[in-house]
Write an enzyme that holds these catalytic residues in place. Sequence first.
Site, PDB file in Angstrom:
ATOM      1  N   GLY A   1       0.773  -1.277   0.119  1.00  0.00           N
ATOM      2  CA  GLY A   1      -0.045  -0.119  -0.106  1.00  0.00           C
ATOM      3  C   GLY A   1       0.913   1.192  -0.054  1.00  0.00           C
ATOM      4  O   GLY A   1       0.385   2.319   0.302  1.00  0.00           O
TER       5      GLY A   1
ATOM      6  N   ALA B   1       5.150   3.384  -8.439  1.00  0.00           N
ATOM      7  CA  ALA B   1       6.777   4.051  -8.376  1.00  0.00           C
ATOM      8  C   ALA B   1       7.497   3.142  -9.322  1.00  0.00           C
ATOM      9  O   ALA B   1       8.170   3.833 -10.216  1.00  0.00           O
ATOM     10  CB  ALA B   1       7.157   4.170  -7.063  1.00  0.00           C
TER      11      ALA B   1
ATOM     12  N   ASP C   1      -2.139   6.683  -7.452  1.00  0.00           N
ATOM     13  CA  ASP C   1      -0.913   6.403  -7.005  1.00  0.00           C
ATOM     14  C   ASP C   1      -0.224   7.162  -8.078  1.00  0.00           C
ATOM     15  O   ASP C   1       0.876   7.618  -7.816  1.00  0.00           O
ATOM     16  CB  ASP C   1      -0.848   4.851  -6.913  1.00  0.00           C
ATOM     17  CG  ASP C   1      -1.067   4.557  -5.385  1.00  0.00           C
ATOM     18  OD1 ASP C   1      -1.591   5.290  -4.605  1.00  0.00           O
ATOM     19  OD2 ASP C   1      -0.937   3.464  -5.326  1.00  0.00           O
TER      20      ASP C   1
HETATM   21  O1  PMV Z   1      -2.719  -0.505  -1.785  1.00  0.00           O
HETATM   22  P1  PMV Z   1      -2.103   0.285  -3.103  1.00  0.00           P
HETATM   23  O2  PMV Z   1      -1.176   1.448  -2.721  1.00  0.00           O
HETATM   24  O3  PMV Z   1      -2.325  -0.327  -4.357  1.00  0.00           O
HETATM   25  O4  PMV Z   1      -3.397   1.494  -3.160  1.00  0.00           O
HETATM   26  C1  PMV Z   1      -4.815   1.112  -3.649  1.00  0.00           C
HETATM   27  C2  PMV Z   1      -5.705   2.409  -3.571  1.00  0.00           C
HETATM   28  C3  PMV Z   1      -7.347   2.296  -3.775  1.00  0.00           C
HETATM   29  O5  PMV Z   1      -8.046   3.203  -3.498  1.00  0.00           O
HETATM   30  C4  PMV Z   1      -7.614   1.026  -2.794  1.00  0.00           C
HETATM   31  C5  PMV Z   1      -7.341   1.546  -5.127  1.00  0.00           C
HETATM   32  C6  PMV Z   1      -7.183   2.596  -6.195  1.00  0.00           C
HETATM   33  O6  PMV Z   1      -7.095   2.318  -7.523  1.00  0.00           O
HETATM   34  O7  PMV Z   1      -7.218   3.916  -6.003  1.00  0.00           O
END
Ligand code: PMV
Length: 314
Positions: A104, A110, A151
């Site tokens: 997360g 990145a 992200d």
């Molecule tokens: O866990 P990560 O860093 O892949 O973040 C996911 C974030 C979500 O909102 C749950 C999914 C998204 O695509 O925004």
Amino acid sequence: MPRVFAPGVIKLFGEHAVVYGKPAIAATIDKGVHVECVRGERLEVVTVAPPASVRYIPGERRFDAFGLERFFAYVDAALRVGEERWGSVSARFTITSDLPPSVGAATSAAVAVGLLKAYAACAGVDVGGEELAKLGHRVELEVQGIASPMDTAAVSIGGVLKIWASPFRAERLEVQLPQLYVAVLPRRGTTGEIVADVRALLGRRPSARAVLDAIGAVVDEAEVCLRQGDLVCLGELMYINNWLLGALGVVDSRAVSLLETLRPFIYGGKISGAGRGGVVLLLPRDADAVEKALYAMGQTYIKVSLFASGATLV
Ligand code: PMV
């Protein structure tokens, strides 16, 4: 010999709901992924990361034994998008990370963005901002199926950003935060699987949509507290956001118990990212006490500061 630093991302508020049109607030941090490009005879990628240092020649070898299949799926997709955009490049890319994968902290974004920027640099092009964000998002979509642009936009643009996924908009918030603690729990499931579970829940239980609205309201309120530098308010909103994510089924008992144990020493905290373990953000009230408690619990953690820019040539 271009070198790129692509920062990791913490989700301060609004993950999951961002997939359904609500805003989110994400921030880049001083830990992330480093990609170095050296022109050479052929295209190859070397990753220097636990459990191994692995050399990868696209199309030649797979890495099931190291559990690196997913990592190389991002690498493959980024190389493909890079070649389509800037033509073919013969070079060795070396990737190292300050952060563990799949927890997360946006390491996949990145890797995608850092590799694209290094690829462009080796092709003699400086790419950044929204163009880089769009290409990075394409890579994530190819590999994950579902992904908001949060992200990849944050890694590309950098800073503390309020982000809307559709239509995409990112607004930079000129705010400061003290050093944060990021506890890292083993994660159960990938982002794609967890996002799909939330989608299925929303399909079965339309009342859960109210949770998304509530998360959206938290994000708007948090923006005001951030601008005022009000840490007490931010901490309270982090707890609220975390319980709302719990209602969506993505906060497990390990994160809840960690937050309860640390409650006397923090303004607040929450999971960051898709959840079911992974990163738990802690906004410290007494940093020494937080660190001692984490150490006493044997809990893996990383100290992070905000990083004001997106992927950069260093
Ligand atoms: O866990 P990560 O860093 O892949 O973040 C996911 C974030 C979500 O909102 C749950 C999914 C998204 O695509 O925004």
